[in-house]
Design an enzyme around this catalytic site. Sequence first.
Site, PDB file in Angstrom:
ATOM      1  N   GLY A  25       0.792  -1.225   0.000  1.00  0.00           N
ATOM      2  CA  GLY A  25       0.000   0.000   0.000  1.00  0.00           C
ATOM      3  C   GLY A  25       0.821   1.269   0.000  1.00  0.00           C
ATOM      4  O   GLY A  25       2.018   1.258  -0.248  1.00  0.00           O
ATOM      5  N   HIS A  31       3.851   1.148  -8.206  1.00  0.00           N
ATOM      6  CA  HIS A  31       2.791   0.160  -8.008  1.00  0.00           C
ATOM      7  C   HIS A  31       1.783   0.216  -9.170  1.00  0.00           C
ATOM      8  O   HIS A  31       1.302  -0.808  -9.639  1.00  0.00           O
ATOM      9  CB  HIS A  31       2.033   0.433  -6.708  1.00  0.00           C
ATOM     10  CG  HIS A  31       2.874   0.403  -5.471  1.00  0.00           C
ATOM     11  ND1 HIS A  31       3.092   1.503  -4.684  1.00  0.00           N
ATOM     12  CD2 HIS A  31       3.559  -0.610  -4.890  1.00  0.00           C
ATOM     13  CE1 HIS A  31       3.857   1.178  -3.657  1.00  0.00           C
ATOM     14  NE2 HIS A  31       4.169  -0.094  -3.758  1.00  0.00           N
ATOM     15  N   GLY A 141       7.965  -5.874  -8.828  1.00  0.00           N
ATOM     16  CA  GLY A 141       8.839  -4.839  -9.356  1.00  0.00           C
ATOM     17  C   GLY A 141      10.294  -5.269  -9.355  1.00  0.00           C
ATOM     18  O   GLY A 141      10.758  -5.947  -8.427  1.00  0.00           O
TER      19      GLY A 141
HETATM   20  P1  AMP Z   1       5.846  -2.668  -1.678  1.00  0.00           P
HETATM   21  O1  AMP Z   1       4.491  -2.086  -1.486  1.00  0.00           O
HETATM   22  O2  AMP Z   1       6.956  -1.740  -1.401  1.00  0.00           O
HETATM   23  O3  AMP Z   1       5.998  -4.016  -1.008  1.00  0.00           O
HETATM   24  O4  AMP Z   1       5.969  -2.976  -3.222  1.00  0.00           O
HETATM   25  C1  AMP Z   1       5.004  -3.743  -3.892  1.00  0.00           C
HETATM   26  C2  AMP Z   1       5.505  -4.098  -5.249  1.00  0.00           C
HETATM   27  O5  AMP Z   1       5.756  -2.907  -5.980  1.00  0.00           O
HETATM   28  C3  AMP Z   1       6.821  -4.890  -5.224  1.00  0.00           C
HETATM   29  O6  AMP Z   1       6.761  -5.892  -6.227  1.00  0.00           O
HETATM   30  C4  AMP Z   1       7.827  -3.839  -5.542  1.00  0.00           C
HETATM   31  O7  AMP Z   1       8.991  -4.356  -6.152  1.00  0.00           O
HETATM   32  C5  AMP Z   1       7.065  -2.956  -6.502  1.00  0.00           C
HETATM   33  N1  AMP Z   1       7.648  -1.614  -6.544  1.00  0.00           N
HETATM   34  C6  AMP Z   1       7.924  -0.800  -5.496  1.00  0.00           C
HETATM   35  N2  AMP Z   1       8.512   0.333  -5.914  1.00  0.00           N
HETATM   36  C7  AMP Z   1       8.625   0.232  -7.257  1.00  0.00           C
HETATM   37  C8  AMP Z   1       9.168   1.082  -8.268  1.00  0.00           C
HETATM   38  N3  AMP Z   1       9.698   2.259  -7.991  1.00  0.00           N
HETATM   39  N4  AMP Z   1       9.106   0.644  -9.551  1.00  0.00           N
HETATM   40  C9  AMP Z   1       8.572  -0.562  -9.854  1.00  0.00           C
HETATM   41  N5  AMP Z   1       8.040  -1.405  -8.948  1.00  0.00           N
HETATM   42  C10 AMP Z   1       8.073  -1.016  -7.660  1.00  0.00           C
END
Ligand code: AMP
Length: 299
Positions: A25, A31, A141
């Site tokens: 979130g 995201h 990501g």
């Molecule tokens: P998180 O909410 O931080 O756990 O991230 C959720 C998903 O979004 C994970 O697969 C992350 O690798 C991806 N994600 C987070 N930041 C980025 C970004 N700047 N670019 C691409 N994907 C991202």
Amino acid sequence: MRITKTFAETRTATAGRVGLVPTMGFLHEGHLSLIEAARDGSDTVVMSLFVNPLQFDRDSDLAKYPKDLERDVDLAAAAGADIVFAPEADEMYPGEQLTRVNVNRLSDEMEGPNRPGHFEGVATVVAKLLAGIQPDRSYFGRKDAQQLAIVRRMVSDLSFPGEVLGVPIVREAEGLALSSRNIFLSVEERAAALTLSRGLLAAGDLAEAGERDAGRLIAAVLVEIGTAPDISLEYVTLASQELVQPLDELDRPAFLAVAAWSGGTRLIDNVHFDGDEAGFVADRGSRLKTKSILYGGEG
Ligand code: AMP
């Protein structure tokens, strides 16, 4: 767009090819790019929103992790999600979670030793999401390069059906990789943080020009970071995409990753190198043209 709270409800609400985008979130354009990728290949796009206590190695980090469900639901809907699965902790962990998933070897380096228990928490919650939602494809990501490698390996080793797709990093206009934690950076800390992406992108240019020596690629990152007085570096490592094994030479698909603290905020970033010994292409990700939605504007 529907908001669901249980696995059963979520499965009932899906139809056709299901794409899953797991997140914690406080959404940003990184995201949203995962939702867009999922939209392309799916009939139903499910975004999960769950701040997973199992993967936090510091209680203080968990306590201050930003949360805004209403904001996230609006953004996910606008980006094309059909379902936001936002379980309470009781749905995810109804009792003590005695079964844990460990992906050996791939967790040994880089983030692993710096964040004890982190990848066990990630692999366990992703396994639960895959088992509970049963997506045809799940999207992660490249920002979290080691996590992506671990999830791929877990899915393969445990014979989960469905495919895992990696999506390029989305960066702020100045190059900083988008992260929900960026909102904690002061002006000075942000300026210092920019040296991470600058160094990685410089190393990307070197690799595309034919440099294969890990030491010289790493040195390009260190030179940039050295210009910032207040960065506390944890590591800069070149590792294979498949096994997250540190490399002396860029001789297979790999990523050059950095972890560092700018003030009280821990940042990670990387550049992936795709290709083979005939030549590698650096995946620099994309850059926003406007200020990120993280900072409250319209983007
Ligand atoms: P998180 O909410 O931080 O756990 O991230 C959720 C998903 O979004 C994970 O697969 C992350 O690798 C991806 N994600 C987070 N930041 C980025 C970004 N700047 N670019 C691409 N994907 C991202």
